[in-house]
Design an enzyme around this catalytic site. Sequence first.
Site, PDB file in Angstrom:
ATOM      1  NE  ARG A 109      -1.538 -10.146   0.222  1.00 10.84           N
ATOM      2  CZ  ARG A 109      -0.837  -9.301   0.981  1.00 10.84           C
ATOM      3  NH1 ARG A 109       0.346  -8.850   0.581  1.00 10.84           N
ATOM      4  NH2 ARG A 109      -1.328  -8.892   2.135  1.00 10.84           N
TER       5      ARG A 109
ATOM      6  NE  ARG B 244       5.176  -6.453   2.526  1.00  8.91           N
ATOM      7  CZ  ARG B 244       5.839  -5.335   2.248  1.00  8.91           C
ATOM      8  NH1 ARG B 244       7.078  -5.364   1.793  1.00  8.91           N
ATOM      9  NH2 ARG B 244       5.266  -4.151   2.427  1.00  8.91           N
ATOM     10  N   GLY B 245       3.581  -5.583  -0.920  1.00  7.47           N
ATOM     11  CA  GLY B 245       3.605  -4.140  -1.150  1.00  7.47           C
ATOM     12  C   GLY B 245       2.916  -3.882  -2.483  1.00  7.47           C
TER      13      GLY B 245
ATOM     14  CG  ASN C  11      -1.259   1.256   4.455  1.00  5.10           C
ATOM     15  OD1 ASN C  11      -0.737   0.693   3.489  1.00  5.10           O
ATOM     16  ND2 ASN C  11      -0.552   1.667   5.479  1.00  5.10           N
ATOM     17  CE  LYS C  12      -0.004  -5.206   6.236  1.00  2.80           C
ATOM     18  NZ  LYS C  12      -0.705  -6.447   5.827  1.00  2.80           N
TER      19      LYS C  12
ATOM     20  CG  ASP D  42      -2.099  -2.371   0.444  1.00  2.93           C
ATOM     21  OD1 ASP D  42      -1.653  -1.869   1.492  1.00  2.93           O
ATOM     22  OD2 ASP D  42      -1.533  -3.279  -0.191  1.00  2.93           O
TER      23      ASP D  42
HETATM   24  O1  MRU Z   1       0.494  -7.138   3.449  1.00  6.34           O
HETATM   25  P1  MRU Z   1       1.519  -6.264   2.804  1.00  6.34           P
HETATM   26  O2  MRU Z   1       2.869  -6.365   3.417  1.00  6.34           O
HETATM   27  O3  MRU Z   1       1.550  -6.455   1.283  1.00  6.34           O
HETATM   28  O4  MRU Z   1       0.993  -4.776   3.058  1.00  6.34           O
HETATM   29  C1  MRU Z   1       1.679  -3.710   2.476  1.00  6.34           C
HETATM   30  C2  MRU Z   1       1.180  -2.381   2.888  1.00  6.34           C
HETATM   31  O5  MRU Z   1       0.221  -2.251   3.619  1.00  6.34           O
HETATM   32  C3  MRU Z   1       1.878  -1.176   2.297  1.00  6.34           C
HETATM   33  O6  MRU Z   1       1.750  -0.074   3.143  1.00  6.34           O
HETATM   34  C4  MRU Z   1       1.260  -0.810   0.936  1.00  6.34           C
HETATM   35  O7  MRU Z   1       1.177  -1.923   0.090  1.00  6.34           O
HETATM   36  C5  MRU Z   1       2.025   0.254   0.250  1.00  6.34           C
HETATM   37  S1  MRU Z   1       3.594  -0.312  -0.366  1.00  6.34           S
HETATM   38  C6  MRU Z   1       4.348   1.000  -1.130  1.00  6.34           C
END
Ligand code: MRU
Length: 346
Positions: A88, A46-47, A244-245, A234
Amino acid sequence: MTWRSLFWEDDSLYLLDQTQLPHRAHTLRLRDWTEVVQAIRDLRVRGAPALGAAGAYALALAARSFVQDPATFWPRLREAAAVIRTARPTAVNLSWAVDRALRAAQTASDAHGAAAQVLAEAHRIVEEDERTCRALAEAGARELRDGERILTVCNTGSLATLGVGTALGILRVAWESGKRLHVYACETRPLLQGSRLTAWELQQVGIPFHVVVDAAAGWLMARGLVDRVVVGADRVAANGDVANKVGTYTLAVLARRHDVPFWVAAPLSTVDLDTSSGEAIPVEERAAHEVTHLAGVPVAPEGAPALNFAFDVTPAELVDALVTEAGLVRPPFGPALRSLKGGVRV
Ligand code: MRU
């Protein structure tokens, strides 16, 4: 740093299974592209930047398995690319990397050559991200003052990238250059990337921190305990709106209310000039059980409905700076992003 989010060896993709952290550092060996797609959906990897690399390797595994039948190679490869790129939807790095690998395949004259090109492109994406993270982290770290107390959310470090990380990379590089810092890591409900993953990385590096519940952010700011908010992204739309998250938007509103600078750290590969504003960003909705259950244990009455948006969108007007590998970008973001994306090969 002794861990890597993913690597390629023996014709296989190895992933550090992030669903098992911090209890167990278990590496998965994946040989089939559909297994990688499932691992992406399950957040084992993830990320945004790490998702991009995993997607490119998934396409490499797919290409390798399709070469036996040259007649069906291209339609099957394009079909696999479509499945991988939507595993995703919010992190644009995933579709960006898959499209890049597919374009590389198209430069080859036969199926074997195409499969080799996809793999070579995946390796290039990994190498580039490592360099990009370093440049971005150094650009951000230079601007931090000694002794800052920084609030962050989700996980944006080595686990989320192929290098030192983005938002967390900035903190790490600043710390390693001798600046004292204190980090508040929002736990990041529902899947706890902050308390499980960011806290784990901070511990490995030795940066002092507290895990805080997401809802504590406002109170910490009101008490004057936060000097800066630094988060990842993201997808950054052409006008600077940031997905973002989920919870990031709340932090941005609170930061503005309390005059706390709000930074978004993202490589230019996360900037999507084809998406004009945040309204057009697809926001992933995930299963309700991620909200109603915690590590498999129910925390809501049986049958309780739950809404589970995995991301939110922060309007550009709440962002004080975008930290990229090309340096800090200040508002207005649109023209600067257009010229940076034009000038850098991403
Ligand atoms: O659902 P996730 O854990 O993939 O979400 C990740 C994030 O929101 C991160 O902040 C984003 O991908 C940046 S990672 C450098």
